[in-house]
Design a protein around this motif. Structure first.
Motif, PDB file in Angstrom:
ATOM      1  N   UNK A   1      23.332  27.731 -19.614  1.00  0.00           N
ATOM      2  CA  UNK A   1      21.656  28.106 -19.168  1.00  0.00           C
ATOM      3  C   UNK A   1      20.913  26.759 -18.992  1.00  0.00           C
ATOM      4  N   UNK A   2      21.717  25.660 -19.532  1.00  0.00           N
ATOM      5  CA  UNK A   2      20.988  24.150 -19.454  1.00  0.00           C
ATOM      6  C   UNK A   2      21.355  23.595 -18.086  1.00  0.00           C
ATOM      7  N   UNK A   3      22.281  24.056 -17.393  1.00  0.00           N
ATOM      8  CA  UNK A   3      23.093  23.568 -16.111  1.00  0.00           C
ATOM      9  C   UNK A   3      21.765  23.736 -15.060  1.00  0.00           C
ATOM     10  N   UNK A   4      22.014  22.782 -14.139  1.00  0.00           N
ATOM     11  CA  UNK A   4      21.304  22.830 -12.793  1.00  0.00           C
ATOM     12  C   UNK A   4      21.556  24.162 -12.016  1.00  0.00           C
ATOM     13  N   UNK A   5      20.992  24.686 -11.168  1.00  0.00           N
ATOM     14  CA  UNK A   5      21.291  25.849 -10.121  1.00  0.00           C
ATOM     15  C   UNK A   5      22.493  25.637  -9.449  1.00  0.00           C
ATOM     16  N   UNK A   6      22.891  24.494  -9.033  1.00  0.00           N
ATOM     17  CA  UNK A   6      23.961  24.275  -8.156  1.00  0.00           C
ATOM     18  C   UNK A   6      25.268  24.296  -9.032  1.00  0.00           C
TER      19      UNK A   6
ATOM     20  N   UNK B   1      18.466  29.460 -11.255  1.00  0.00           N
ATOM     21  CA  UNK B   1      17.224  28.645 -11.468  1.00  0.00           C
ATOM     22  C   UNK B   1      17.815  27.602 -12.709  1.00  0.00           C
ATOM     23  N   UNK B   2      17.601  26.144 -12.261  1.00  0.00           N
ATOM     24  CA  UNK B   2      17.715  25.151 -13.155  1.00  0.00           C
ATOM     25  C   UNK B   2      17.019  25.305 -14.551  1.00  0.00           C
ATOM     26  N   UNK B   3      18.090  25.332 -15.416  1.00  0.00           N
ATOM     27  CA  UNK B   3      17.493  25.424 -16.733  1.00  0.00           C
ATOM     28  C   UNK B   3      17.134  26.591 -17.348  1.00  0.00           C
ATOM     29  N   UNK B   4      17.057  27.604 -16.450  1.00  0.00           N
ATOM     30  CA  UNK B   4      16.251  29.008 -16.767  1.00  0.00           C
ATOM     31  C   UNK B   4      17.379  30.179 -16.379  1.00  0.00           C
ATOM     32  N   UNK B   5      16.885  31.128 -16.753  1.00  0.00           N
ATOM     33  CA  UNK B   5      17.408  32.481 -16.433  1.00  0.00           C
ATOM     34  C   UNK B   5      17.535  32.665 -14.953  1.00  0.00           C
ATOM     35  N   UNK B   6      18.262  33.229 -14.266  1.00  0.00           N
ATOM     36  CA  UNK B   6      18.306  33.353 -12.826  1.00  0.00           C
ATOM     37  C   UNK B   6      17.283  34.477 -12.508  1.00  0.00           C
ATOM     38  N   UNK B   7      17.097  34.772 -11.281  1.00  0.00           N
ATOM     39  CA  UNK B   7      16.136  35.648 -10.654  1.00  0.00           C
ATOM     40  C   UNK B   7      16.911  36.642  -9.754  1.00  0.00           C
ATOM     41  N   UNK B   8      17.042  37.898 -10.142  1.00  0.00           N
ATOM     42  CA  UNK B   8      17.737  38.847  -9.575  1.00  0.00           C
ATOM     43  C   UNK B   8      16.952  39.973  -8.843  1.00  0.00           C
TER      44      UNK B   8
ATOM     45  N   UNK C   1       8.275  38.287 -11.643  1.00  0.00           N
ATOM     46  CA  UNK C   1       9.246  37.271 -12.412  1.00  0.00           C
ATOM     47  C   UNK C   1       9.553  36.307 -11.369  1.00  0.00           C
ATOM     48  N   UNK C   2      10.052  36.818 -10.297  1.00  0.00           N
ATOM     49  CA  UNK C   2      10.601  35.889  -9.020  1.00  0.00           C
ATOM     50  C   UNK C   2       9.556  34.936  -8.564  1.00  0.00           C
ATOM     51  N   UNK C   3       8.254  35.247  -8.873  1.00  0.00           N
ATOM     52  CA  UNK C   3       7.133  34.457  -8.145  1.00  0.00           C
ATOM     53  C   UNK C   3       6.664  33.336  -9.088  1.00  0.00           C
ATOM     54  N   UNK C   4       7.136  33.518 -10.506  1.00  0.00           N
ATOM     55  CA  UNK C   4       6.685  32.614 -11.329  1.00  0.00           C
ATOM     56  C   UNK C   4       7.550  31.221 -11.859  1.00  0.00           C
ATOM     57  N   UNK C   5       8.567  31.182 -11.048  1.00  0.00           N
ATOM     58  CA  UNK C   5       9.596  30.122 -11.493  1.00  0.00           C
ATOM     59  C   UNK C   5      10.043  29.713  -9.949  1.00  0.00           C
ATOM     60  N   UNK C   6      10.251  28.356  -9.584  1.00  0.00           N
ATOM     61  CA  UNK C   6      10.990  27.949  -8.362  1.00  0.00           C
ATOM     62  C   UNK C   6      12.385  27.508  -9.010  1.00  0.00           C
ATOM     63  N   UNK C   7      13.173  27.482  -7.703  1.00  0.00           N
ATOM     64  CA  UNK C   7      14.702  27.179  -8.133  1.00  0.00           C
ATOM     65  C   UNK C   7      14.935  25.991  -8.757  1.00  0.00           C
ATOM     66  N   UNK C   8      14.192  24.942  -8.960  1.00  0.00           N
ATOM     67  CA  UNK C   8      14.295  23.657  -9.772  1.00  0.00           C
ATOM     68  C   UNK C   8      13.688  23.995 -11.209  1.00  0.00           C
ATOM     69  N   UNK C   9      13.319  25.242 -11.676  1.00  0.00           N
ATOM     70  CA  UNK C   9      12.943  25.418 -12.687  1.00  0.00           C
ATOM     71  C   UNK C   9      11.650  25.298 -13.005  1.00  0.00           C
ATOM     72  N   UNK C  10      10.822  24.706 -12.050  1.00  0.00           N
ATOM     73  CA  UNK C  10       9.326  24.576 -12.215  1.00  0.00           C
ATOM     74  C   UNK C  10       8.567  25.741 -12.532  1.00  0.00           C
ATOM     75  N   UNK C  11       7.875  25.874 -13.539  1.00  0.00           N
ATOM     76  CA  UNK C  11       7.063  27.124 -13.601  1.00  0.00           C
ATOM     77  C   UNK C  11       5.749  26.943 -12.819  1.00  0.00           C
ATOM     78  N   UNK C  12       5.528  28.185 -12.325  1.00  0.00           N
ATOM     79  CA  UNK C  12       4.229  28.064 -11.362  1.00  0.00           C
ATOM     80  C   UNK C  12       3.051  28.392 -12.312  1.00  0.00           C
ATOM     81  N   UNK C  13       1.894  27.652 -12.154  1.00  0.00           N
ATOM     82  CA  UNK C  13       0.648  27.777 -12.927  1.00  0.00           C
ATOM     83  C   UNK C  13       0.373  29.157 -12.524  1.00  0.00           C
TER      84      UNK C  13
END
Length: 310
Positions: free
Chosen positions: A9-14, A134-141, A206-218
């Motif tokens: 879970x701590x790994x990058x998306x790639x 998602x880097x460092x976070x659960x995936x979006x499915x 849930x897919x709109x709250x986080x970007x692929x690099x793990x950045x959380x959307x305000x």
């Protein structure tokens, strides 16, 4: 069969996709051998009628199935690496409204699993699981299908668009399973805002709250569509028709890596017009594998309000 690395879970998306793909490749079914086709029996399938059994599809936050659990409906399928590419001009073009957020803005690398539902009902019922890592976070499915009733004896898996909003099934036997899901969904949370509005519409928040690099959307910037539609490209529909066989896995194995599979369309609300925001590009061959069938898990999204509280 081995699951996920301890630090997964701590790994990058790639890195996550590399780990998953390595497991898929190492468990690919032997070339020339008959593909497995004997899934769980009727006794196991009865679990689908027990609502608590269905909770894990929404509550288990992992890319690996819960230990001891098997795929009862979409048991066998094929997986390929894909990229979700978002058109940066979508929504903002010509002075339009603010664009969607999270994955709908960043796009991302992921996996696509295509599989037929069991043939018990005499109709080919293709379904798709799209996993954006998602880097460092659960995936979006995204769990999407053309229809719950299937398309009869038409075995072209790219004949119709895939969506997260489905009409009620017409087949009486399918209505029994659908009713079980309808009972399970209201019991996911005491707060109705933290569960899908119904069992046939999985939310996109849930897919709109986080970007692929793990950045959380305000919170103030989160914007999610109501519906997503993966529209097969005319080219992939035609190419698949040429190699089409009754066993989806044999057909998918002949689709060339690099193919443009889907145009990604969304609808802002139930009554809004469709708009195109990007595409799904195939970045590897499709592989049928033990890991893809026995381990890989696609969690169903469920939240309808910001924050993701239980």
């Amino acid at each position: 069969m081995a699951g996920l690395p301890q630090d997964y879970q701590d790994l990058s998306a790639s890195q996550k996709r590399d780990a998953l793909w390595a497991s898929i490749q190492s468990s690919t079914y032997p070339s020339g051998a008959a593909l497995p086709a004997q899934g769980p029996g009727a006794a196991a399938e009865l679990q689908l009628l027990w609502p608590p059994y269905l909770w894990a599809t929404f509550l288990h936050s992992s890319d690996a199935l819960p230990r001891g659990r098997v795929k009862l409906i979409h048991t066998f399928g094929s997986v390929c690496k894909v990229s979700l590419k978002i058109n940066p001009a979508s929504r903002q073009a010509f002075g339009g409204p603010p664009g969607y957020s999270g994955i709908f803005k960043s796009g991302g690398a992921g996996l696509l699993r295509l599989s037929p539902a069991k043939q018990n009902f005499g109709s080919f019922q293709p379904g798709a699981g799209l996993k954006i890592l998602i880097s460092g976070r659960p995936s979006v499915n995204f769990l999407i299908m053309p229809t719950l009733d299937g398309q009869g004896n038409d075995f072209n898996a790219f004949r119709h668009p895939y969506t997260n909003v489905l009409a009620p099934p017409q087949d009486a036997r399918l209505r029994v399973v659908a009713a079980s899901f309808a009972v399970a969904v209201p019991t996911l949370s005491a707060n109705a805002a933290h569960r899908p509005e119904d069992a046939r519409h999985l939310p996109m928040l849930e897919a709109a709250q986080v970007q692929a690099d793990g950045t959380e959307v305000p919170i103030a910037d989160v914007r999610a569509p109501y519906q997503i539609i993966l529209q097969p490209t005319p080219e992939i529909t035609a190419a698949y028709h040429v190699v089409m066989q009754e066993d989806m896995r044999l057909s998918l194995a002949q689709i060339a890596a690099g193919s443009l599979l889907f145009e990604v369309q969304v609808r802002e609300s139930a009554t809004a017009e469709l708009e195109s925001i990007g595409s799904i590009v195939m970045e590897s061959e499709f592989l049928a594998s033990g890991f893809g069938d026995e381990v890989l898990f696609f969690q169903h999204m469920r939240h309808r309000v910001l924050g993701g509280a239980q």
